[in-house]
Design a protein around this motif. Structure first.
Motif: not given
Length: 365
Positions: A133-146
């Protein structure tokens, strides 16, 4: 450590932010330079998690692949499996001896990418590794924020070729201390959670996905009937693993949904609830193009079906879901998917696979 992150998606941005915070020198590459936005000049990324919002400054942000890769000890490539062949070809002129290439998850991409490098004339001695799996549960919020709603607590990882496992794990665990060594990359490929969790979720929710502009397959879409299909499908994966001689822990998907004490899955206890609570997965899904279809089904599920047939393990749920997915998008994913046939491995017996050290695989009958 000098680390190159290859990609511009959720996993790449999460890795760039997290590894920078851990004190590593991180270089981030993506092909589309305009998509970097202000990050290209500021090199400053915002990360959001349970501890709040803060800024991290990356060492390098660039669309120059050579500049990002040269001198990096570890390359983290959380790209979709569908991009692995093309990125391997692009990387081939720039790779250097001793580099470790980490595919989280890999979908047996280690074997595929090593073949592409060989065909491209790359002579660098590199080592591949892949996990479930990916090491993170993550979603980008815009071009410079995760936004990172969860971090892996266990990452079962296999190395290709397996003869270089000790070296690879010494590098990998410096960046990801939660990595747990397993036997080889086929072991790692059969830990991949995506082909187990996502096919039932998108196919059994296909009507809702096409009807609503946004749909949370992990919230509204995870119902008891779907969980029962998850369990049956995961049982087939584990049966294949056992037939090939891989032993427990098999990281059953059921542990992902645990909220009480018990066996801890890759993201720890109550991982599913953390994912739903974040609301980051209430999103638009295109059944024809989304990575759940093109990666988890066309690559991961197709691989599982072909492995089951090769090992003579009954897998009616996996085969049925693959057939349904093919009907949904009007493409024969069994024919064109990432299968042993298409990787020219179908003719091998389990015993022959065991004695192929150049393939980095060591399954046992």
């Amino acid at each position: 450590m000098e680390i190159a992150i290859i990609g511009g998606g959720n996993g790449a941005y999460a890795a760039a932010a997290d590894l920078t915070e851990k004190g590593h020198n991180v270089r981030l590459w993506r092909r589309n330079v305009e998509a970097f936005g202000s990050l290209l000049n500021t090199r400053t990324m915002k990360v959001k998690d349970i501890d709040g919002v803060r800024e991290v400054r990356l060492s390098v942000v660039s669309s120059d692949l050579q500049a990002v890769v040269t001198g990096a000890r570890l390359l983290v490539i959380p790209l979709p499996a569908t991009a692995q062949a093309s990125i391997a070809k692009e990387l081939s002129p720039y790779l250097q001896n001793g580099q470790v290439i980490y595919l989280p998850p890999g979908t047996f991409g280690s074997y595929l990418m090593s073949n592409v490098l060989h065909e491209a004339g790359c002579t660098a001695e590199v080592t591949f590794a892949e996990t479930g799996t990916l090491p993170y549960l993550a979603r980008k919020h815009g071009a410079d924020t995760v936004s990172i709603s969860g971090r892996a607590t266990r990452l079962p990882t296999g190395v290709f070729p397996s003869s270089r496992s000790a070296y690879a794990f010494s590098v990998l665990q410096e960046a990801f201390p939660v990595i747990e060594p397993i036997r080889d990359v086929l072991d790692g490929a059969l830990m991949n959670a995506g082909p187990i969790i996502h096919p039932p979720l998108i196919l059994m929710n296909a009507g809702a996905i096409e009807h609503f502009n946004r749909w949370d397959i992990h919230g509204e879409g995870t119902q008891p009937a779907i969980r029962r299909v998850h369990n049956a499908l995961d049982g087939e994966r584990i049966a294949v693993r056992e037939k090939l001689g891989y032993r427990a822990p098999h990281f059953p998907l059921a542990d992902h949904y645990n909220t009480t004490e018990g066996d801890e899955w890759m993201y720890g206890l109550a991982a599913h609830q953390k994912l739903v609570d974040s609301a980051d997965w209430h999103e638009s899904l295109d059944l024809y193009t989304h990575r759940y279809m093109r990666e988890d089904i066309a690559c991961g599920l197709a691989l599982l079906v072909s492995l089951a047939e090769w090992a003579d393990v009954k897998a009616p749920i996996a085969s049925g879901l693959l057939a349904v997915a093919s009907a949904v998008i009007s493409e024969d994913l069994r024919l064109i998917g990432r299968t042993l046939e298409n990787m020219k491995l179908r003719h091998l017996s389990i015993k022959e696979m065991k004695v192929m050290p150049e393939h980095g695989i060591g399954v046992t009958a």
